[in-house]
Scaffold this active site. Sequence first.
Site, PDB file in Angstrom:
ATOM      1  N   GLU A  67      -2.731   8.171  -4.454  1.00  0.00           N
ATOM      2  CA  GLU A  67      -3.103   7.277  -5.535  1.00  0.00           C
ATOM      3  C   GLU A  67      -4.448   7.740  -6.077  1.00  0.00           C
ATOM      4  O   GLU A  67      -5.372   7.888  -5.270  1.00  0.00           O
ATOM      5  CB  GLU A  67      -3.244   5.857  -4.973  1.00  0.00           C
ATOM      6  CG  GLU A  67      -2.731   4.795  -5.884  1.00  0.00           C
ATOM      7  CD  GLU A  67      -2.657   3.431  -5.212  1.00  0.00           C
ATOM      8  OE1 GLU A  67      -3.686   2.741  -5.263  1.00  0.00           O
ATOM      9  OE2 GLU A  67      -1.604   3.084  -4.651  1.00  0.00           O
ATOM     10  N   HIS A 116      -1.191   0.498  -9.785  1.00  0.00           N
ATOM     11  CA  HIS A 116      -1.816  -0.451  -8.847  1.00  0.00           C
ATOM     12  C   HIS A 116      -2.488  -1.604  -9.604  1.00  0.00           C
ATOM     13  O   HIS A 116      -3.714  -1.761  -9.553  1.00  0.00           O
ATOM     14  CB  HIS A 116      -2.811   0.270  -7.929  1.00  0.00           C
ATOM     15  CG  HIS A 116      -3.044  -0.488  -6.639  1.00  0.00           C
ATOM     16  ND1 HIS A 116      -3.404   0.125  -5.466  1.00  0.00           N
ATOM     17  CD2 HIS A 116      -2.970  -1.817  -6.356  1.00  0.00           C
ATOM     18  CE1 HIS A 116      -3.546  -0.794  -4.515  1.00  0.00           C
ATOM     19  NE2 HIS A 116      -3.289  -1.979  -5.042  1.00  0.00           N
ATOM     20  N   ARG A 132       0.862  -1.178   0.000  1.00  0.00           N
ATOM     21  CA  ARG A 132       0.000   0.000   0.000  1.00  0.00           C
ATOM     22  C   ARG A 132       0.902   1.231   0.000  1.00  0.00           C
ATOM     23  O   ARG A 132       1.950   1.252   0.663  1.00  0.00           O
ATOM     24  CB  ARG A 132      -0.904   0.038   1.240  1.00  0.00           C
ATOM     25  CG  ARG A 132      -2.075  -0.927   1.205  1.00  0.00           C
ATOM     26  CD  ARG A 132      -3.121  -0.558   0.144  1.00  0.00           C
ATOM     27  NE  ARG A 132      -4.257  -1.470   0.143  1.00  0.00           N
ATOM     28  CZ  ARG A 132      -4.361  -2.539  -0.643  1.00  0.00           C
ATOM     29  NH1 ARG A 132      -3.394  -2.855  -1.499  1.00  0.00           N
ATOM     30  NH2 ARG A 132      -5.441  -3.285  -0.599  1.00  0.00           N
TER      31      ARG A 132
HETATM   32  C1  GLV Z   1      -4.693  -5.182  -3.860  1.00  0.00           C
HETATM   33  O1  GLV Z   1      -3.998  -4.237  -3.688  1.00  0.00           O
HETATM   34  C2  GLV Z   1      -5.178  -6.038  -2.825  1.00  0.00           C
HETATM   35  O2  GLV Z   1      -5.051  -5.715  -1.631  1.00  0.00           O
HETATM   36  O3  GLV Z   1      -5.750  -7.079  -3.167  1.00  0.00           O
END
Ligand code: GLV
Length: 344
Positions: free
Chosen positions: A272, A291, A243
């Site tokens: 983000e 992402h 993250r």
């Molecule tokens: C993606 O970032 C997830 O947490 O699945």
Amino acid sequence: MSGRPRVFVTRPILDEGLAVLRDAGCEVDVWQDDLPPSRADLLARVRGASGVLALLTERIDAGVMDAAGPGLRVVSVHAVGVDNVDVAEATRRGIVVTNTPDVLTETTADFAFALLMAAARRIPEGIDVVRRGEWRTWGPKVLLGTDVHGGTLGVVGFGRIGRAVARRASGFAMRVLRHDPGLPAGPADAEVGATRCEDLRDLLVASDFVSIHVPYGPATHHLIGDAALEAMRPHAILVNTSRGPVVDTDALVRALAAGRIGGAALDVTDPEPLPPDHPLLSFPGCLVVPHVASASRATRTRMSVLAARNLVAVLRGERPPHAVNDEMVARAVALALDRNRGRL
Ligand code: GLV
């Protein structure tokens, strides 16, 4: 009013998942846009929902739970990380929170390793050179990078994904260090020949590549900040697929500007999305992608199906495959059995 339980899905997920919800008899309301609903839209659309199938882009907090009303039984997150959900608040209200681990582990590990290799061998820079028409000849000093094979990989967070990345590293004859304070040395280390570093700093000072795999929360906020970046080797590459806020973005910009680390490869950022004029994008050695670590067709299909199965299970009064607040499940199972008898 329909007697079927209402489910709000905050974005068009893959059809296979929607089919699970519809086949189970839910009244399915899908937010039909590629961008997430605004807060106001989210609050309006969850009204009366028994279940919300949410992506990591939606903040699911007390306000959303209030807006949904007392019939909300389950928040099913279409991700493994659930930092966007106020799990404690959900637990207080008897709402089950579920997620989609396992199905995305290998795909995400593939991607973390791809980022590591792309940054180490400067692949995006090479692509840019060719696209800009600057490929003039073969040169002995052109785009010199860092060898991956034989290097030292530091894995921060040795859960499912961290271990899967470490397994890939062993195929490249890398030495693997890992830091995960909650996890004593054990079979997971033996499997990949990893060495446990009790202290994060011991891992940072010795690694050529540092890959982050911790869940985000107060304990990991800015885990990688000035001090951590200062400890890294000057040629080391930071990879983040966890993250964004696990890394202090301003500190990373300072480290890259001062040449204190070799580069970074980021699937996740803070903020983000990253605005196109963000300073992180000014460093050739910093590679940023939007992402997408779990974004293979097969894995996104599995995630949609698992998220839907989790949700349906709770509404049916069954144990969902992956509940985050396990302690809630028994209570919710009893409650849901009562409320949904004959509805699903
Ligand atoms: C993606 O970032 C997830 O947490 O699945």
